[in-house]
Design a protein around this motif. Sequence first.
Motif, PDB file in Angstrom:
ATOM      1  N   THR A  45       0.827  -1.206   0.000  1.00 32.16           N
ATOM      2  CA  THR A  45       0.000   0.000   0.000  1.00 32.16           C
ATOM      3  C   THR A  45       0.863   1.258   0.000  1.00 32.16           C
ATOM      4  O   THR A  45       0.615   2.202  -0.764  1.00 32.16           O
ATOM      5  N   ILE A  46       1.896   1.272   0.840  1.00 32.79           N
ATOM      6  CA  ILE A  46       2.779   2.440   0.904  1.00 32.79           C
ATOM      7  C   ILE A  46       3.570   2.597  -0.382  1.00 32.79           C
ATOM      8  O   ILE A  46       3.760   3.710  -0.887  1.00 32.79           O
ATOM      9  N   ASP A  79       2.634   1.719  -3.369  1.00 36.68           N
ATOM     10  CA  ASP A  79       1.739   2.225  -4.411  1.00 36.68           C
ATOM     11  C   ASP A  79       1.607   3.745  -4.336  1.00 36.68           C
ATOM     12  O   ASP A  79       1.560   4.426  -5.369  1.00 36.68           O
ATOM     13  N   VAL A  80       1.562   4.283  -3.128  1.00 37.04           N
ATOM     14  CA  VAL A  80       1.430   5.740  -2.953  1.00 37.04           C
ATOM     15  C   VAL A  80       2.714   6.445  -3.357  1.00 37.04           C
ATOM     16  O   VAL A  80       2.690   7.488  -4.022  1.00 37.04           O
ATOM     17  N   LYS A  81       3.839   5.866  -2.979  1.00 34.07           N
ATOM     18  CA  LYS A  81       5.130   6.512  -3.258  1.00 34.07           C
ATOM     19  C   LYS A  81       5.535   6.415  -4.715  1.00 34.07           C
ATOM     20  O   LYS A  81       6.321   7.221  -5.204  1.00 34.07           O
TER      21      LYS A  81
END
Length: 282
Positions: free
Chosen positions: A276-277, A279-281
């Motif tokens: 999840t992290i 994907d954001v970065k």
Amino acid sequence: MEVSVRLKIKSLYNGLSTKEQNIADYILENPISVAHNSISYLSDELNVADSTLFQFAKKLGYSGFKEFKMAILIEENNFSTTSIHEKIEIDDNELTMAQKVFDSNIKTLTNTKKILGLDDLKKAAEIISNSNILYFFGVGGSGILAEDAYHKFLRSPAHVRHSTDYHIQLMEASLLTPQDCAICISHTGKSKETIRIAEIVKEAGAKVIVITSHASSPLAKIGDVVFISISEEIEFHSEALSSRISQLSILDSLYVILMFMNKEKSKEALSKVRRTIWDVKH
């Protein structure tokens, strides 16, 4: 390295009887009086038999009360010398000040590590692993530790909760069940807010794990499992700041133990968080 009298008492404190805890509290608060007075005088002060004090000294590993008193006297003399040596002076340069802060933190970690108990770590990890919800409670500086722990344990299989709002903490505590547990953090163990939360958690039937620097504190007496952080105070460097390092290490230890207890679920939780992290970065 010989373990100090203070460390021995704090490491055994939670397993002592009420009478023995009263003796321990008196010794921790009045070490000089204990070192310089007779066993008869102290037994009168504490309203216990001479033999009770003798057995207390034996429980700590001393041959008798005389050897116990001598150990306290030597320790107090060494403590005075050490305090003067470690105290940050006005003419210390910046590097010296920083080195003394590092030395204090290293000493705190070393002393806390000495009194960690295998049974306590196992019991706390099992409580957390078997709980439906793990809640982190703390206010002020301890609230920051609670938030850090919450951030860390989100990567674990445990279902964790935390709030910085005290009223929400009270409400959450009241809604816990016997299948839940709470970790309550307070340096002094005397924080009225945290003590009240721990009481509410106990009333709800949930388990309480306490992290504090004071084994004889009101909060420590509520805990099902209690971890004690040991710290030395130097001027302008609050004892609470030093204890924070060891309290973080206790929380880190519980996190690692929990992750190894539940390897497959831990891998799954870590994978979800990292993905999840990422994907954001990216």
